[in-house]
Motif scaffolding. Structure first.
Motif, mmCIF file in Angstrom:
data_model
loop_
_atom_site.group_PDB
_atom_site.id
_atom_site.type_symbol
_atom_site.label_atom_id
_atom_site.label_comp_id
_atom_site.label_asym_id
_atom_site.label_seq_id
_atom_site.Cartn_x
_atom_site.Cartn_y
_atom_site.Cartn_z
ATOM 1 N N THR B 34 0.710 -1.215 -0.060
ATOM 2 C CA THR B 34 -0.098 0.016 0.095
ATOM 3 C C THR B 34 0.755 1.265 0.116
ATOM 4 O O THR B 34 1.562 1.328 0.896
ATOM 5 N N GLY B 35 0.826 2.120 -1.021
ATOM 6 C CA GLY B 35 1.601 3.263 -1.158
ATOM 7 C C GLY B 35 0.753 4.488 -0.336
ATOM 8 O O GLY B 35 -0.030 4.343 0.253
ATOM 9 N N THR B 36 1.430 5.621 -0.748
ATOM 10 C CA THR B 36 0.892 6.903 -0.116
ATOM 11 C C THR B 36 -0.532 6.897 -0.545
ATOM 12 O O THR B 36 -1.031 6.904 -1.589
ATOM 13 N N PRO B 37 -1.347 7.260 0.421
ATOM 14 C CA PRO B 37 -2.862 7.582 -0.022
ATOM 15 C C PRO B 37 -2.748 8.977 -0.666
ATOM 16 O O PRO B 37 -1.992 9.826 -0.154
ATOM 17 N N TYR B 38 -3.659 9.235 -1.584
ATOM 18 C CA TYR B 38 -3.950 10.488 -2.049
ATOM 19 C C TYR B 38 -5.134 10.999 -1.945
ATOM 20 O O TYR B 38 -6.235 10.342 -1.891
ATOM 21 N N LYS B 39 -4.947 12.296 -1.527
ATOM 22 C CA LYS B 39 -6.316 13.117 -1.306
ATOM 23 C C LYS B 39 -6.734 14.037 -2.385
ATOM 24 O O LYS B 39 -5.665 14.578 -3.005
ATOM 25 N N ILE B 40 -7.879 14.101 -3.128
ATOM 26 C CA ILE B 40 -8.277 14.768 -4.197
ATOM 27 C C ILE B 40 -9.541 15.564 -3.515
ATOM 28 O O ILE B 40 -10.348 15.188 -3.145
ATOM 29 N N GLY B 41 -9.533 17.076 -3.897
ATOM 30 C CA GLY B 41 -10.529 17.743 -3.367
ATOM 31 C C GLY B 41 -11.506 17.671 -4.587
ATOM 32 O O GLY B 41 -11.198 17.890 -5.796
ATOM 33 N N VAL B 42 -12.698 17.539 -4.153
ATOM 34 C CA VAL B 42 -13.869 17.867 -5.089
ATOM 35 C C VAL B 42 -14.725 18.785 -4.683
ATOM 36 O O VAL B 42 -15.446 18.948 -3.780
ATOM 37 N N ILE B 43 -14.738 19.955 -5.720
ATOM 38 C CA ILE B 43 -15.572 21.112 -5.221
ATOM 39 C C ILE B 43 -16.702 21.256 -6.216
ATOM 40 O O ILE B 43 -16.323 21.531 -7.561
ATOM 41 N N VAL B 44 -17.693 21.049 -5.873
ATOM 42 C CA VAL B 44 -19.021 21.399 -6.440
ATOM 43 C C VAL B 44 -20.102 22.084 -5.882
ATOM 44 O O VAL B 44 -20.279 22.080 -4.735
ATOM 45 N N SER B 45 -20.794 22.671 -6.844
ATOM 46 C CA SER B 45 -21.899 23.572 -6.045
ATOM 47 C C SER B 45 -23.448 22.897 -6.041
ATOM 48 O O SER B 45 -24.036 22.868 -6.902
ATOM 49 N N VAL B 46 -23.364 21.947 -4.907
ATOM 50 C CA VAL B 46 -24.457 21.215 -4.603
ATOM 51 C C VAL B 46 -25.722 21.929 -4.415
ATOM 52 O O VAL B 46 -27.042 21.667 -4.745
ATOM 53 N N THR B 47 -25.353 23.178 -3.675
ATOM 54 C CA THR B 47 -26.556 24.091 -3.699
ATOM 55 C C THR B 47 -26.279 25.337 -4.495
ATOM 56 O O THR B 47 -25.257 25.638 -4.836
ATOM 57 N N GLY B 48 -27.390 26.089 -4.455
ATOM 58 C CA GLY B 48 -27.162 27.713 -5.183
ATOM 59 C C GLY B 48 -27.810 27.420 -6.412
ATOM 60 O O GLY B 48 -28.301 26.388 -6.730
#
Lengths: 299, 407
Positions: B34-48
């Motif tokens: 198991t290697g480095t875990p990767y974090k990916i930001g997911v930015i979406v406009s769920v409201t508005g």
């Protein structure tokens, strides 16, 4: 300058009048509430949204359109009464500013609740009487616009009859004119205040339901409409219903023409420009009055 | 009594915090694969105002997270398994909300950010990611998001640009022999970009724009604009907008009895458009979009057919709803990043990961996605072409693939 023929101007006039009718309904609700309770209800637009949203929900649940509309108005009246009982009545000794802040808070809370219940999706109601648009003086008018203007007209007539010719209506007016005197004569001002809130809510709910097929419905539709209604109420000096009716229709027409002849981006700005002008003119007008009337100067 | 309880609470809080701190730098088990875990930001406009975009994009992200968790992550080129965490945040369709979210995500060590949903948020985020040197894969469509590449070194996007879709609107008008065009658009970055693409194609094809008009994204009455169309002598009406404005426009367009052909852009390609405008009003509306809509009509040798069919099945099973092309944007954006991560090795520092990821993304070749077949280069941060687009016509409330033979 676009190449408009006479029929195009009729078209814009009719669009403006139908939008204006909506503003009038909302404005009248504001005025009714203000006159009896002394509260400038900035949550008025949320009643519009609730009226439309509840009607949409009921209709989608399978009820006939007319029933959905009527039940929705009843629901919003109940909400109006609850809002009055929970937020306005306990604070009736508070200052005007506190009252306004309370109504702003109510508005935000109701909008938040609506977001939670219905989400951000826009909904639509079907036209009340689907069919091809009607030709009128060279312009074509959607049937829903006729419904809007017709409903507004009928509602105005009902409101007028209520205030002028029924005992209850007269009692509400008495409260608006002089609360203490009305109380001495056996009118219960609290009941009248609740009645005013219910009536104001009903007017807005009707507005919301009749425009729903035309403009779609979403949880945040109330804000702009409420502000437009506020502009209209101010045009009537917060007390003068006939002036508000004329002001509201004028505002609608002004918006339609300015976005066609100048630029469409200006539309919302026009309403608030009108508000500024009205406020300025009123202040200037009132000054000589005050000078001539020593009682007013003292306050 | 009360006081001791308070002290106890404080102490336990401090303990919890320090425990969290000390646990962080401990390396994960190095002996396993198991290697480095990767974090990916997911930015979406769920409201508005842009929630019709953000909701399906979020659903695509949560669906992928579920699949990734089941698989344990992604396997890189050396066979090392990297757990993936998609950190999903709601921007509410507002740049003011999106900015601090992105800064926080960058501080939290994400390797890349996918999203946001709208063009104007993307534009606002460009300086931030450029300075922080973190890759942003936008799901919005405006061409300005990635152009010029020299000033958008860290920015990519997956949605078809208006430069890919708008020419199809003009091309249709030209094929039908219409020469006078009305160019209507919503007055934000998306609309202006589309209007601009239409202007360019119209000029190139030798047609003429006789009217340009805008409307607001939350306008309720467009009688004024439509009245101008009637007075303008246009032969075809080309619109760049998204619902609800696009639906209101269509509704009032029909109400006012305009019988000119109405061509929208790919912004209306979502099921709510027909609901909101009404099936009778939407009838006959033509618009360009990716092949997702035409999935059943595509020839079997189309490179995307299999990927598209699989996605439609997965997404419908997961959410109970058919995917819109916004769901596809979300899926493509995340998959492109995952594919690039899969071409990297383990054992890099965060900065190295970020730089290498950007380079690898730019080297994406023949990636068969939902929005098209991606071929990215140092001068093209979208990697799609006009060939990834088809025209669609709305008939009886349903989108119908509208191949050139039927024009």
């Amino acid at each position: 300058m676009p190449n408009f023929g006479p029929s195009d101007y009729v078209q814009l006039l009719l669009a403006g009048l139908s939008t204006g009718s909506i503003y009038v309904l909302i404005g009248l609700g504001l005025i009714t509430i203000y006159n009896v309770t002394g509260v400038v209800n900035l949550a008025q637009g949320e009643f519009v949204m609730l009226g439309a949203m509840v009607a949409v929900s009921l209709y989608r649940a399978g009820l006939p359109l007319a029933v959905s509309g009527l039940v929705s108005v009843a629901c919003v009246v109940v909400v109006g009464l609850v809002v009055h009982r929970l937020t306005i009545r306990p604070a009736r000794q508070a200052t005007d500013v506190t009252m306004i802040i309370i109504t702003i808070g109510t508005s935000i809370a109701v909008r938040g609740l609506a977001l939670w219940i219905w989400g951000t999706t826009a909904y639509s109601l079907p036209d009340f009487s689907p069919g091809p648009p009607v030709a009128l003086w060279g312009a074509v008018v959607g049937r829903q616009r006729l419904w809007i203007m017709g409903t507004a007209g009928v509602v105005l007539l009902l409101v007028h009859t209520f205030f002028q010719y029924t005992l209850l209506g007269k009692a509400v007016r008495a409260c608006a004119i002089n609360r203490r005197a009305a109380q001495i004569l056996g009118v219960n001002p609290e009941a009248m205040a609740a009645l005013a809130y219910g009536l104001g809510a009903a007017l807005s709910a009707v507005a919301g339901i009749v425009i729903a097929p035309l403009t779609l419905v979403s949880y945040d539709m109330g804000l702009t409409l409420g502000l437009k209604g506020f502009v209209v109420a101010i045009m009537g000096g917060l007390t003068n219903m006939p002036a508000a009716v004329i002001g509201g229709l004028l505002l609608g027409v002004l918006e339609a023409f300015s976005s066609a002849l100048l630029t469409s981006g200006l539309k919302d700005g026009i309403a608030f420009l009108a508000l500024l002008v009205v406020l300025l003119v009123r202040t200037i007008q009132l000054r000589p009055l005050r000078a001539a009337w020593p009682l007013a100067r003292r306050t | 009594m009360k006081r001791s309880l308070f002290v106890f609470l404080i102490v336990s809080c401090l303990l919890a915090v320090s425990a969290g701190c000390s646990a962080k730098p401990e390396p994960s088990d190095e002996t396993s694969t198991t290697g480095t875990p990767y974090k990916i930001g997911v930015i979406v406009s769920v409201t508005g105002a842009a929630s019709t975009l953000g909701e399906p994009e979020r659903d695509a992200a949560t669906m992928l997270q579920k699949q990734l968790d089941a698989a344990g992550g992604i396997t890189d080129k050396d066979g090392v398994l990297h757990p993936i965490e998609l950190i999903i945040q709601d921007t509410q369709g507002s740049s003011d909300v999106a900015l601090p979210i992105v800064k926080k995500l960058i501080d939290d060590g994400v390797v890349a950010i996918v999203g946001p949903s709208t063009s104007y948020e993307s534009m606002a985020l460009i300086p931030v990611v450029q300075e922080a040197r973190v890759t942003l894969v936008s799901m919005a469509s405006s061409g300005d998001i990635v152009n010029p590449v020299s000033a958008r070194w860290w920015v990519f996007k997956v949605a078809q640009s208006n430069e890919h879709t708008s020419p199809w609107q003009v091309r249709y008008a030209k094929a039908k022999g219409y020469t006078r065009i009305a160019n209507l658009y919503v007055n934000n970055a998306y609309g202006e970009d589309g209007a601009d693409a239409i202007r360019q194609t119209v000029a190139a094809e030798g047609l003429e724009i006789v009217l340009e008009e805008t409307f607001g994204a939350d306008d309720k009455d467009m009688t004024a604009q439509i009245t101008k169309i009637k007075a303008s002598g246009a032969e075809a009406v080309l619109v760049t907008a998204i619902p609800p404005a696009a639906a209101i426009f269509t509704k009032q367009y029909r109400e006012l009895g305009v019988d000119l052909p109405l061509l929208h852009n790919s912004g209306i390609a979502m099921p709510t458009f027909v609901d909101l405008a009404g099936s009778a009003n939407a009838e006959g509306v033509i618009f360009p979009m990716g092949k997702l809509v035409a999935v059943d009509a595509l020839p079997d040798d189309d490179p995307q057919k299999q990927v598209l069919q699989q996605f439609v099945t997965d997404f419908t099973d997961y959410t109970g709803k058919a995917p819109s092309h916004f769901a596809a944007h979300g899926w493509d954006a995340i998959q492109l990043v995952l594919a690039a991560l899969g071409r990297m090795s383990d054992g890099l520092t965060l900065d190295e990961q970020r730089v290498l990821l950007r380079d690898e993304l730019e080297r994406t070749k023949d990636f068969v996605g939902l929005d098209g077949v991606f071929n990215l280069t140092p001068v093209d941060h979208v990697g799609l072409s006009e060939d990834d687009i088809v025209l669609v016509r709305i008939k009886d409330g349903v989108w119908e693939y509208f191949p050139q033979e039927q024009w």
